[in-house]
Design a protein around this motif. Structure first.
Motif, short mmCIF file in Angstrom:
data_model
loop_
_atom_site.label_atom_id
_atom_site.label_comp_id
_atom_site.label_asym_id
_atom_site.label_seq_id
_atom_site.Cartn_x
_atom_site.Cartn_y
_atom_site.Cartn_z
N PRO A 1 -5.51 3.02 14.27
CA PRO A 1 -6.47 2.34 13.40
C PRO A 1 -7.90 2.73 13.76
N THR B 1 -5.90 0.44 7.64
CA THR B 1 -4.63 1.05 8.01
C THR B 1 -3.55 0.10 7.52
N PHE C 1 0.31 -1.41 7.32
CA PHE C 1 1.48 -1.66 8.16
C PHE C 1 2.53 -2.37 7.33
N TYR D 1 -5.69 -2.94 21.31
CA TYR D 1 -4.74 -3.10 20.22
C TYR D 1 -5.23 -4.24 19.34
N LEU E 1 -2.40 -8.27 14.53
CA LEU E 1 -2.08 -8.17 13.11
C LEU E 1 -1.53 -9.47 12.55
N THR F 1 0.80 -6.83 17.33
CA THR F 1 -0.45 -6.08 17.39
C THR F 1 -0.18 -4.64 16.99
N THR F 2 -1.23 -3.84 16.96
CA THR F 2 -1.06 -2.43 16.62
C THR F 2 -0.34 -1.66 17.72
N LEU G 1 2.71 -2.26 18.47
CA LEU G 1 4.02 -2.12 17.81
C LEU G 1 5.13 -1.70 18.78
N GLY H 1 -1.93 3.43 18.46
CA GLY H 1 -2.17 2.04 18.03
C GLY H 1 -3.45 1.45 18.54
N VAL I 1 -7.33 0.92 18.74
CA VAL I 1 -8.41 1.09 17.77
C VAL I 1 -9.40 2.14 18.27
#
Length: 139
Positions: free
Chosen positions: A1, A7, A9, A94, A97, A122-123, A125, A135, A137
């Protein structure tokens, strides 16, 4: 991201049941700051997840889940898409989300409420093998 860029998901919720039949199932989770529901959602069984804009949560309701569903056959699945736009304060981290996912249902045998909570997403994942160490940022 990347900061300032959306982005997308896709979140998958899978329901399995080892015990007795349950009904009136409600699965819900809040969307975190900088995350929006895209409007895309579907389910392998019954109604699709919906977005409660007033409370900023995704809700999936299922009438009934039989014992052993997802154990000896396929679990029920709901899928929904979100878009995340990270801010500068998340660089190198991260991005959260989806908050904790809560499931509440009624055990048909006892009539008692059963519930469980699963940690947020979270990103990072960790359940997605295709992501690896990505993932975080970036600017």
């Amino acid at each position: 991201p990347k900061v300032g860029q959306e982005t997308f998901f896709t979140i998958h919720w899978l329901l399995s049941n080892y015990g007795t039949d349950v009904n009136n199932i409600k699965v819900s989770a809040p969307l975190m700051a900088g995350v929006r529901f895209t409007g895309n959602a579907k389910s392998s069984f019954g109604s699709s997840p919906v977005y409660d804009q007033l409370n900023n949560i995704i809700i999936w309701k299922v009438d009934r889940l039989l014992a052993t569903q997802g154990v000896i056959d396929q679990p029920l699945e709901a899928v929904f898409q979100i878009a995340a736009m990270p801010t500068n304060d998340l660089v190198g981290q991260y991005m959260p989300l989806v908050g904790e996912t809560r499931l509440v249902a009624t055990d048909e045998f006892t009539g008692k409420e059963v519930s469980t909570i699963v940690g947020g997403i979270t990103t990072a994942l960790p359940d997605d093998a295709t992501v690896g160490s990505q993932g975080v940022v970036i600017k």
